[in-house]
Design a protein around this motif. Structure first.
Motif, PDB file in Angstrom:
ATOM      1  N   ASP A 163       4.229   1.227   7.160  1.00 62.14           N
ATOM      2  CA  ASP A 163       2.895   0.527   6.577  1.00 62.14           C
ATOM      3  C   ASP A 163       1.711   1.504   6.455  1.00 62.14           C
ATOM      4  N   GLU A 164       1.661   2.532   7.258  1.00 61.10           N
ATOM      5  CA  GLU A 164       0.444   3.415   7.225  1.00 61.10           C
ATOM      6  C   GLU A 164       0.899   4.794   6.909  1.00 61.10           C
ATOM      7  N   PHE A 165       0.243   5.378   5.915  1.00 62.06           N
ATOM      8  CA  PHE A 165       0.664   6.680   5.511  1.00 62.06           C
ATOM      9  C   PHE A 165      -0.672   7.368   4.960  1.00 62.06           C
ATOM     10  N   THR A 166      -0.675   8.842   4.882  1.00 63.91           N
ATOM     11  CA  THR A 166      -1.554   9.387   4.169  1.00 63.91           C
ATOM     12  C   THR A 166      -1.448   9.606   2.799  1.00 63.91           C
ATOM     13  N   ILE A 167      -2.301   9.980   1.818  1.00 64.95           N
ATOM     14  CA  ILE A 167      -1.992   9.868   0.561  1.00 64.95           C
ATOM     15  C   ILE A 167      -1.189  11.113   0.029  1.00 64.95           C
ATOM     16  N   LEU A 168      -1.134  12.019   0.686  1.00 62.04           N
ATOM     17  CA  LEU A 168      -0.266  12.984   0.856  1.00 62.04           C
ATOM     18  C   LEU A 168       1.283  12.790   0.914  1.00 62.04           C
ATOM     19  N   ASP A 185      -5.347  15.087  -7.771  1.00 61.15           N
ATOM     20  CA  ASP A 185      -6.575  14.557  -8.046  1.00 61.15           C
ATOM     21  C   ASP A 185      -6.223  13.094  -8.745  1.00 61.15           C
ATOM     22  N   TRP A 186      -5.581  13.171  -9.751  1.00 58.77           N
ATOM     23  CA  TRP A 186      -5.222  12.025 -10.721  1.00 58.77           C
ATOM     24  C   TRP A 186      -4.546  11.089  -9.605  1.00 58.77           C
ATOM     25  N   PHE A 187      -3.415  11.485  -9.009  1.00 57.05           N
ATOM     26  CA  PHE A 187      -2.661  10.620  -7.946  1.00 57.05           C
ATOM     27  C   PHE A 187      -3.611   9.958  -7.147  1.00 57.05           C
ATOM     28  N   ARG A 188      -4.588  10.587  -6.396  1.00 59.08           N
ATOM     29  CA  ARG A 188      -5.482   9.957  -5.354  1.00 59.08           C
ATOM     30  C   ARG A 188      -6.324   9.087  -6.255  1.00 59.08           C
ATOM     31  N   MET A 191      -4.382   5.715  -7.102  1.00 54.85           N
ATOM     32  CA  MET A 191      -3.785   4.877  -5.835  1.00 54.85           C
ATOM     33  C   MET A 191      -4.855   4.597  -5.108  1.00 54.85           C
ATOM     34  N   GLU A 192      -6.017   5.063  -4.866  1.00 53.89           N
ATOM     35  CA  GLU A 192      -6.841   4.826  -3.846  1.00 53.89           C
ATOM     36  C   GLU A 192      -7.428   3.191  -3.953  1.00 53.89           C
ATOM     37  N   PRO A 193      -7.762   2.745  -5.222  1.00 56.18           N
ATOM     38  CA  PRO A 193      -8.158   1.215  -5.423  1.00 56.18           C
ATOM     39  C   PRO A 193      -7.039   0.366  -4.817  1.00 56.18           C
ATOM     40  N   ARG A 216      -2.635  -2.417  -0.486  1.00 53.51           N
ATOM     41  CA  ARG A 216      -3.683  -3.462  -0.733  1.00 53.51           C
ATOM     42  C   ARG A 216      -2.565  -4.627  -1.216  1.00 53.51           C
ATOM     43  N   PRO A 217      -2.871  -5.804  -0.482  1.00 53.23           N
ATOM     44  CA  PRO A 217      -1.924  -6.832  -1.113  1.00 53.23           C
ATOM     45  C   PRO A 217      -2.431  -7.199  -2.478  1.00 53.23           C
ATOM     46  N   PRO A 218      -1.143  -7.336  -3.449  1.00 57.29           N
ATOM     47  CA  PRO A 218      -1.557  -7.473  -4.769  1.00 57.29           C
ATOM     48  C   PRO A 218      -2.559  -8.830  -4.930  1.00 57.29           C
ATOM     49  N   GLY A 219      -3.319  -8.695  -6.004  1.00 52.35           N
ATOM     50  CA  GLY A 219      -4.394  -9.856  -6.342  1.00 52.35           C
ATOM     51  C   GLY A 219      -5.657  -9.468  -6.215  1.00 52.35           C
TER      52      GLY A 219
END
Lengths: 219, 219
Positions: A163-168, A185-188, A191-193, A216-219
């Motif tokens: 459930d939890e992870f770093t962006i790497l 850069d583009w990946f972060r 994904m971040e939003p 983030r739950p979809p929607g």
DNA sequence: GTAATAGTGTCTATCAGACATTATAAC
DNA sequence: GTTATAATGTCTGATAGACACTATTAC
């Protein structure tokens, strides 16, 4: 003319037709830290041939249930959620007779395969060109294509990470699925939003600790 | 241990298993100038119910051949190239017994449906919410989704237009498939690199004649 | 002439991709 | 301190989208 539910429009009953056997075959994929995408294979007890796990559909059974049963019986793996890929329907594809096979795919955390049988299962790189029966090479290719499309732009939809992870960690999982490096850069930024920061930080790493995120739950 | 091709790994022969009937159902779509995407329906002779054309798979038959046969017999339409969408496998989905159905999709020029039977076939808007049996509404939705993805960015891959067409004709076909208006400038600019000008011009139109194009062979 | 459609030019906002800079940990 | 990784800022080139302008026909 009244409808007879046991006859079709040509007047034949269902049992007037020869029916095919229906089988399911499943490409179960997972990530291997060194080898990237790997696929679960089982050794057939009768001829020793390695192949994708599969089984014949039992009377009244759902396809997904047959997949689950084949994985439990042949590999001691359970809890999967396979999705259909394609029906292979060449009448001569199976030497044992007329067998339709519905190919399936799933991908799971490698720990979910920890219970698999020792001698009769193995994990092989999805791109390997070794010998497999029937259409199993095609199934693996379709499975990989399906997953690559599925993972594009969405943060690990099949929960290869917890459930939890770093962006790497997220990016490395996506790179393994995609089979190629992804731009940092583009990946972060894409994904971040779609992620929620937990506030917690990773620890025990080499450089600056990374923030932990959840989906983030979809929607 | 030697392999016996007529037994599976549990030692049962193929005929020890009950086998499902296997059916095919097909969403044949075409464009209607007024109504956009329309789907071919046939009236079942036994109960008068409108439905997608389908049939049971005959012994040793390929799925694509069963689709072709059902369309010829039930609608007098031929020459199609259906693609698989999904297997519907709920054991209770058909009141006549255990029937798996493999859903298919194809889209053709409306003239290709010119031979269709009069009283027992009809074309209904793909988005219409009228009564259909089994999973036929789901099939139509999947068919439309499939075609929208297929038509994105590629000039009429299923030849709804002839070999030569103006960019306006091409855009109108794509707008009908997409179900929404497409931007004029952008559409031309993305399509033109995939087209070859013929030098010939359209005639009999209102304003300035448009150049005719043909599809550029892929590669 | 006017109306209608085809085709081209250009501006702008967005975004993938690349690179630089700062922040914070292990060592 | 040095090294490694995280996170952020900024520039650039490509392009979707919008609009304007010219070209060529029917009427």
């Amino acid at each position: 003319m009244t409808a007879n539910p046991y006859r079709d429009s040509s007047g034949k009953t269902l049992t007037d037709y020869e029916r095919p056997s229906v089988a399911v075959d499943t490409a179960v994929l997972t990530l291997d830290d060194e080898r990237g995408l790997v696929v679960l294979e089982v050794r057939r007890p009768d001829d020793g041939q390695w192949s994708l796990p599969g089984t014949f559909l039992h009377a009244g059974e759902r396809l997904a249930d047959a997949v689950a049963r084949s994985l439990k019986d042949k590999a001691n793996v359970d809890g999967l959620h396979p999705r259909q890929l394609h029906v292979f329907d060449d009448p001569k594809r199976d030497s044992r007779g007329w067998v339709l096979s519905v190919a399936h795919v799933d991908i799971v955390r490698s720990e979910r395969l920890g219970s698999r049988f020792d001698g009769t299962t193995r994990l092989m790189p999805a791109g390997a060109r070794h010998r497999l029966p029937h259409d199993h090479r095609k199934i693996i290719k379709q499975a990989v294509d399906y997953l690559r499309a599925r993972y594009e732009g969405r943060p690990d939809p099949d929960h290869l990470l917890g459930d939890e992870f770093t962006i790497l960690q997220l990016r490395q999982a996506h790179e393994h699925v995609a089979g190629r490096p992804l731009q940092r850069d583009w990946f972060r930024r894409t994904m971040e939003p779609q992620l929620i920061p937990t506030g917690a930080m990773s620890s025990g790493t080499r450089g600056r600790p990374a923030e932990l995120f959840r989906r983030r739950p979809p929607g």
